[in-house]
Scaffold this motif. Structure first.
Motif, PDB file in Angstrom:
ATOM      1  N   MET A   1       0.840  -1.161   0.000  1.00  9.67           N
ATOM      2  CA  MET A   1       0.000   0.000   0.000  1.00  9.67           C
ATOM      3  C   MET A   1       0.892   1.234   0.000  1.00  9.67           C
ATOM      4  O   MET A   1       1.904   1.278   0.692  1.00  9.67           O
ATOM      5  N   VAL A   2       0.478   2.227  -0.767  1.00 10.82           N
ATOM      6  CA  VAL A   2       1.167   3.514  -0.798  1.00 10.82           C
ATOM      7  C   VAL A   2       0.144   4.583  -0.436  1.00 10.82           C
ATOM      8  O   VAL A   2      -0.961   4.611  -0.972  1.00 10.82           O
ATOM      9  N   PHE A   3       0.512   5.456   0.500  1.00  3.52           N
ATOM     10  CA  PHE A   3      -0.328   6.586   0.892  1.00  3.52           C
ATOM     11  C   PHE A   3       0.501   7.861   0.790  1.00  3.52           C
ATOM     12  O   PHE A   3       1.667   7.887   1.197  1.00  3.52           O
ATOM     13  N   HIS A   4      -0.112   8.909   0.255  1.00  2.00           N
ATOM     14  CA  HIS A   4       0.548  10.214   0.237  1.00  2.00           C
ATOM     15  C   HIS A   4      -0.490  11.315   0.375  1.00  2.00           C
ATOM     16  O   HIS A   4      -1.642  11.147  -0.005  1.00  2.00           O
ATOM     17  N   SER A   5      -0.065  12.418   0.930  1.00  2.00           N
ATOM     18  CA  SER A   5      -0.934  13.568   1.141  1.00  2.00           C
ATOM     19  C   SER A   5      -0.152  14.849   0.871  1.00  2.00           C
ATOM     20  O   SER A   5       0.886  15.086   1.483  1.00  2.00           O
ATOM     21  N   ALA A   6      -0.652  15.622  -0.075  1.00  2.00           N
ATOM     22  CA  ALA A   6      -0.110  16.957  -0.348  1.00  2.00           C
ATOM     23  C   ALA A   6       1.352  16.947  -0.781  1.00  2.00           C
ATOM     24  O   ALA A   6       2.112  17.830  -0.418  1.00  2.00           O
ATOM     25  N   VAL A   7       1.746  15.957  -1.567  1.00  5.09           N
ATOM     26  CA  VAL A   7       3.134  15.922  -2.028  1.00  5.09           C
ATOM     27  C   VAL A   7       3.261  15.960  -3.555  1.00  5.09           C
ATOM     28  O   VAL A   7       4.234  16.497  -4.065  1.00  5.09           O
ATOM     29  N   LEU A   8       2.312  15.392  -4.276  1.00  7.23           N
ATOM     30  CA  LEU A   8       2.469  15.312  -5.734  1.00  7.23           C
ATOM     31  C   LEU A   8       2.406  16.665  -6.412  1.00  7.23           C
ATOM     32  O   LEU A   8       2.913  16.822  -7.521  1.00  7.23           O
ATOM     33  N   THR A   9       1.831  17.643  -5.763  1.00  5.25           N
ATOM     34  CA  THR A   9       1.775  18.979  -6.348  1.00  5.25           C
ATOM     35  C   THR A   9       3.171  19.554  -6.585  1.00  5.25           C
ATOM     36  O   THR A   9       3.360  20.438  -7.408  1.00  5.25           O
ATOM     37  N   TYR A  10       4.165  19.039  -5.870  1.00  4.82           N
ATOM     38  CA  TYR A  10       5.539  19.528  -6.021  1.00  4.82           C
ATOM     39  C   TYR A  10       6.254  18.930  -7.225  1.00  4.82           C
ATOM     40  O   TYR A  10       7.357  19.357  -7.555  1.00  4.82           O
ATOM     41  N   LEU A  11       5.622  17.945  -7.876  1.00  6.04           N
ATOM     42  CA  LEU A  11       6.186  17.381  -9.110  1.00  6.04           C
ATOM     43  C   LEU A  11       5.577  18.089 -10.313  1.00  6.04           C
ATOM     44  O   LEU A  11       4.405  18.487 -10.265  1.00  6.04           O
ATOM     45  N   PRO A  12       6.312  18.198 -11.401  1.00  2.00           N
ATOM     46  CA  PRO A  12       5.695  18.726 -12.623  1.00  2.00           C
ATOM     47  C   PRO A  12       4.651  17.727 -13.120  1.00  2.00           C
ATOM     48  O   PRO A  12       4.657  16.548 -12.738  1.00  2.00           O
ATOM     49  N   ALA A  13       3.751  18.187 -13.977  1.00  2.56           N
ATOM     50  CA  ALA A  13       2.652  17.344 -14.465  1.00  2.56           C
ATOM     51  C   ALA A  13       3.148  16.031 -15.065  1.00  2.56           C
ATOM     52  O   ALA A  13       2.562  14.968 -14.811  1.00  2.56           O
ATOM     53  N   ASP A  14       4.232  16.071 -15.832  1.00  7.00           N
ATOM     54  CA  ASP A  14       4.724  14.824 -16.429  1.00  7.00           C
ATOM     55  C   ASP A  14       5.275  13.883 -15.363  1.00  7.00           C
ATOM     56  O   ASP A  14       5.146  12.664 -15.468  1.00  7.00           O
ATOM     57  N   GLY A  15       5.851  14.412 -14.307  1.00  6.04           N
ATOM     58  CA  GLY A  15       6.327  13.590 -13.198  1.00  6.04           C
ATOM     59  C   GLY A  15       5.172  12.932 -12.453  1.00  6.04           C
ATOM     60  O   GLY A  15       5.257  11.775 -12.043  1.00  6.04           O
ATOM     61  N   ARG A  16       4.067  13.671 -12.301  1.00  5.00           N
ATOM     62  CA  ARG A  16       2.882  13.090 -11.656  1.00  5.00           C
ATOM     63  C   ARG A  16       2.318  11.962 -12.503  1.00  5.00           C
ATOM     64  O   ARG A  16       1.873  10.940 -11.981  1.00  5.00           O
ATOM     65  N   GLU A  17       2.348  12.125 -13.819  1.00  3.92           N
ATOM     66  CA  GLU A  17       1.831  11.070 -14.697  1.00  3.92           C
ATOM     67  C   GLU A  17       2.720   9.833 -14.640  1.00  3.92           C
ATOM     68  O   GLU A  17       2.217   8.707 -14.605  1.00  3.92           O
ATOM     69  N   VAL A  18       4.015  10.004 -14.611  1.00  8.45           N
ATOM     70  CA  VAL A  18       4.930   8.857 -14.466  1.00  8.45           C
ATOM     71  C   VAL A  18       4.658   8.137 -13.148  1.00  8.45           C
ATOM     72  O   VAL A  18       4.584   6.909 -13.096  1.00  8.45           O
ATOM     73  N   PHE A  19       4.489   8.904 -12.074  1.00 12.93           N
ATOM     74  CA  PHE A  19       4.177   8.306 -10.774  1.00 12.93           C
ATOM     75  C   PHE A  19       2.860   7.527 -10.845  1.00 12.93           C
ATOM     76  O   PHE A  19       2.774   6.390 -10.374  1.00 12.93           O
ATOM     77  N   SER A  20       1.837   8.122 -11.453  1.00 17.53           N
ATOM     78  CA  SER A  20       0.530   7.463 -11.568  1.00 17.53           C
ATOM     79  C   SER A  20       0.632   6.163 -12.367  1.00 17.53           C
ATOM     80  O   SER A  20       0.052   5.140 -11.975  1.00 17.53           O
ATOM     81  N   GLU A  21       1.345   6.192 -13.462  1.00 17.28           N
ATOM     82  CA  GLU A  21       1.522   4.976 -14.269  1.00 17.28           C
ATOM     83  C   GLU A  21       2.231   3.889 -13.467  1.00 17.28           C
ATOM     84  O   GLU A  21       1.870   2.716 -13.538  1.00 17.28           O
ATOM     85  N   THR A  22       3.221   4.281 -12.690  1.00 15.65           N
ATOM     86  CA  THR A  22       3.937   3.324 -11.841  1.00 15.65           C
ATOM     87  C   THR A  22       2.988   2.720 -10.814  1.00 15.65           C
ATOM     88  O   THR A  22       2.985   1.499 -10.601  1.00 15.65           O
ATOM     89  N   MET A  23       2.175   3.548 -10.177  1.00 18.21           N
ATOM     90  CA  MET A  23       1.243   3.055  -9.163  1.00 18.21           C
ATOM     91  C   MET A  23       0.219   2.086  -9.770  1.00 18.21           C
ATOM     92  O   MET A  23      -0.153   1.106  -9.138  1.00 18.21           O
ATOM     93  N   ARG A  24      -0.227   2.342 -10.991  1.00 22.35           N
ATOM     94  CA  ARG A  24      -1.198   1.447 -11.642  1.00 22.35           C
ATOM     95  C   ARG A  24      -0.620   0.056 -11.871  1.00 22.35           C
ATOM     96  O   ARG A  24      -1.358  -0.924 -11.900  1.00 22.35           O
ATOM     97  N   ARG A  25       0.685  -0.026 -12.050  1.00 23.02           N
ATOM     98  CA  ARG A  25       1.341  -1.317 -12.306  1.00 23.02           C
ATOM     99  C   ARG A  25       1.694  -2.063 -11.017  1.00 23.02           C
ATOM    100  O   ARG A  25       1.979  -3.257 -11.062  1.00 23.02           O
ATOM    101  N   MET A  26       1.695  -1.386  -9.902  1.00 25.72           N
ATOM    102  CA  MET A  26       2.119  -1.988  -8.637  1.00 25.72           C
ATOM    103  C   MET A  26       1.005  -2.855  -8.045  1.00 25.72           C
ATOM    104  O   MET A  26      -0.166  -2.531  -8.186  1.00 25.72           O
ATOM    105  N   PRO A  27       1.386  -3.937  -7.362  1.00 26.21           N
ATOM    106  CA  PRO A  27       0.368  -4.695  -6.626  1.00 26.21           C
ATOM    107  C   PRO A  27      -0.046  -3.908  -5.378  1.00 26.21           C
ATOM    108  O   PRO A  27       0.678  -3.013  -4.937  1.00 26.21           O
ATOM    109  N   GLY A  28      -1.164  -4.220  -4.833  1.00 27.92           N
ATOM    110  CA  GLY A  28      -1.618  -3.534  -3.626  1.00 27.92           C
ATOM    111  C   GLY A  28      -2.516  -2.362  -3.966  1.00 27.92           C
ATOM    112  O   GLY A  28      -3.108  -2.301  -5.049  1.00 27.92           O
ATOM    113  N   HIS A  29      -2.606  -1.416  -3.046  1.00 27.19           N
ATOM    114  CA  HIS A  29      -3.515  -0.282  -3.212  1.00 27.19           C
ATOM    115  C   HIS A  29      -2.776   1.033  -3.100  1.00 27.19           C
ATOM    116  O   HIS A  29      -1.726   1.133  -2.479  1.00 27.19           O
ATOM    117  N   TRP A  30      -3.388   2.050  -3.712  1.00 22.52           N
ATOM    118  CA  TRP A  30      -2.845   3.397  -3.745  1.00 22.52           C
ATOM    119  C   TRP A  30      -3.875   4.333  -3.115  1.00 22.52           C
ATOM    120  O   TRP A  30      -4.989   4.452  -3.622  1.00 22.52           O
TER     121      TRP A  30
END
Length: 79
Positions: A1-30
């Motif tokens: 499980m991965v939990f985050h609060s108020a941190v992704l805003t500090y990444l540029p939009a393309d970095g947030r999309e890379v993070f999101s794609e990574t989370m979609r491939r991971m087992p568990g929950h986001w």
């Protein structure tokens, strides 16, 4: 499980999309707690707009919104 609060805003939009794609491939929950615009997939699934003039985040499980929350989880408005 991965939990985050108020941190992704500090990444540029393309970095947030890379993070999101990574989370979609991971087992568990986001679990995310971010301003709605930070994760467009979460924002697009909101069942209603946030109340105007309030600082709200969208709490989501696997990109599915479940509540509006205070910026650091101090309040919850479940859907």
């Amino acid at each position: 499980m991965v939990f985050h609060s108020a941190v992704l805003t500090y990444l540029p939009a393309d970095g947030r999309e890379v993070f999101s794609e990574t989370m979609r491939r991971m087992p568990g929950h986001w679990i995310s707690n971010e301003a709605p615009h930070v994760l467009p997939t979460v924002q697009a699934r909101l069942p209603r707009p946030a109340l105007p003039g309030r600082a709200v985040f969208a709490l989501a499980l696997d990109e599915q919104p479940v509540a509006f929350s205070g910026p650091h989880g101090q309040s919850l408005d479940w859907f």
